[in-house]
Scaffold this motif. Structure first.
Motif, PDB file in Angstrom:
ATOM      1  N   ARG A  58      10.722   6.867   4.887  1.00  0.00           N
ATOM      2  CA  ARG A  58      11.294   7.733   5.929  1.00  0.00           C
ATOM      3  C   ARG A  58      12.455   7.071   6.660  1.00  0.00           C
ATOM      4  O   ARG A  58      13.202   7.746   7.365  1.00  0.00           O
ATOM      5  N   HIS A  59      12.585   5.755   6.513  1.00  0.00           N
ATOM      6  CA  HIS A  59      13.602   5.026   7.272  1.00  0.00           C
ATOM      7  C   HIS A  59      14.636   4.317   6.411  1.00  0.00           C
ATOM      8  O   HIS A  59      15.673   3.896   6.922  1.00  0.00           O
ATOM      9  N   GLU A  85      13.233  -0.613  -5.093  1.00  0.00           N
ATOM     10  CA  GLU A  85      13.593  -2.009  -4.826  1.00  0.00           C
ATOM     11  C   GLU A  85      14.152  -2.170  -3.421  1.00  0.00           C
ATOM     12  O   GLU A  85      13.885  -3.170  -2.747  1.00  0.00           O
ATOM     13  N   ALA A  86      14.941  -1.195  -2.967  1.00  0.00           N
ATOM     14  CA  ALA A  86      15.479  -1.236  -1.604  1.00  0.00           C
ATOM     15  C   ALA A  86      14.353  -1.146  -0.578  1.00  0.00           C
ATOM     16  O   ALA A  86      14.374  -1.828   0.450  1.00  0.00           O
ATOM     17  N   CYS A  87      13.378  -0.304  -0.866  1.00  0.00           N
ATOM     18  CA  CYS A  87      12.242  -0.156   0.049  1.00  0.00           C
ATOM     19  C   CYS A  87      11.372  -1.409   0.038  1.00  0.00           C
ATOM     20  O   CYS A  87      10.888  -1.836   1.093  1.00  0.00           O
ATOM     21  N   TYR A  88      11.190  -1.996  -1.108  1.00  0.00           N
ATOM     22  CA  TYR A  88      10.440  -3.260  -1.165  1.00  0.00           C
ATOM     23  C   TYR A  88      11.167  -4.321  -0.342  1.00  0.00           C
ATOM     24  O   TYR A  88      10.547  -5.098   0.380  1.00  0.00           O
ATOM     25  N   ALA A  89      12.494  -4.360  -0.485  1.00  0.00           N
ATOM     26  CA  ALA A  89      13.279  -5.351   0.256  1.00  0.00           C
ATOM     27  C   ALA A  89      13.108  -5.164   1.762  1.00  0.00           C
ATOM     28  O   ALA A  89      13.056  -6.141   2.514  1.00  0.00           O
ATOM     29  N   ALA A  90      13.009  -3.906   2.202  1.00  0.00           N
ATOM     30  CA  ALA A  90      12.806  -3.635   3.630  1.00  0.00           C
ATOM     31  C   ALA A  90      11.464  -4.175   4.110  1.00  0.00           C
ATOM     32  O   ALA A  90      11.294  -4.443   5.301  1.00  0.00           O
ATOM     33  N   LEU A  91      10.548  -4.330   3.175  1.00  0.00           N
ATOM     34  CA  LEU A  91       9.247  -4.917   3.504  1.00  0.00           C
ATOM     35  C   LEU A  91       9.242  -6.433   3.282  1.00  0.00           C
ATOM     36  O   LEU A  91       8.201  -7.078   3.415  1.00  0.00           O
ATOM     37  N   ARG A 126       0.841  -1.201   0.000  1.00  0.00           N
ATOM     38  CA  ARG A 126       0.000   0.000   0.000  1.00  0.00           C
ATOM     39  C   ARG A 126       0.877   1.253   0.000  1.00  0.00           C
ATOM     40  O   ARG A 126       2.003   1.242   0.486  1.00  0.00           O
ATOM     41  N   GLU A 127       0.295   2.331  -0.498  1.00  0.00           N
ATOM     42  CA  GLU A 127       1.031   3.596  -0.560  1.00  0.00           C
ATOM     43  C   GLU A 127       1.493   4.023   0.829  1.00  0.00           C
ATOM     44  O   GLU A 127       2.626   4.474   0.994  1.00  0.00           O
ATOM     45  N   ASN A 128       0.641   3.872   1.837  1.00  0.00           N
ATOM     46  CA  ASN A 128       1.043   4.313   3.178  1.00  0.00           C
ATOM     47  C   ASN A 128       2.194   3.481   3.733  1.00  0.00           C
ATOM     48  O   ASN A 128       3.046   3.996   4.457  1.00  0.00           O
ATOM     49  N   GLU A 129       2.260   2.202   3.389  1.00  0.00           N
ATOM     50  CA  GLU A 129       3.400   1.370   3.807  1.00  0.00           C
ATOM     51  C   GLU A 129       4.683   1.878   3.164  1.00  0.00           C
ATOM     52  O   GLU A 129       5.729   1.966   3.815  1.00  0.00           O
ATOM     53  N   LEU A 130       4.595   2.180   1.879  1.00  0.00           N
ATOM     54  CA  LEU A 130       5.772   2.646   1.158  1.00  0.00           C
ATOM     55  C   LEU A 130       6.241   3.997   1.697  1.00  0.00           C
ATOM     56  O   LEU A 130       7.442   4.236   1.850  1.00  0.00           O
TER      57      LEU A 130
END
Ligand code: FES
Length: 63
Positions: free
Chosen positions: A19-20, A26-32, A10-14
């Motif tokens: 922020r962190h 791809e890096a942000c997806y990996a963090a999830l 979801r947009e709010n998850e991204l």
């Protein structure tokens, strides 16, 4: 609203991750714990990351 249908991100998850985590979508997806599948979301995801980080920067600069 979902940004990534393949991974149900979801947009709010991204925005929260943006922020962190530095780096691209791809890096942000990996963090999830996810990774792109079809890749059709990446341009929109990058736009969200840019917008969220820009807003954060402006908030920090105003403080
Ligand atoms: S919609 Fe995100 S990888 Fe397919």
């Amino acid at each position: 609203m979902y940004i990534c249908i393949c991974n149900a991100i979801r947009e709010n998850e991204l925005r929260r991750v943006a922020r962190h985590v530095s780096g691209d979508a791809e890096a942000c997806y990996a963090a999830l714990g996810k990774r792109p599948n079809c890749g059709s979301c990446l341009d929109d995801a990058e736009d969200v990351l840019f917008e969220e980080r820009e807003l954060g920067f402006q908030s920090a600069a105003a403080a």
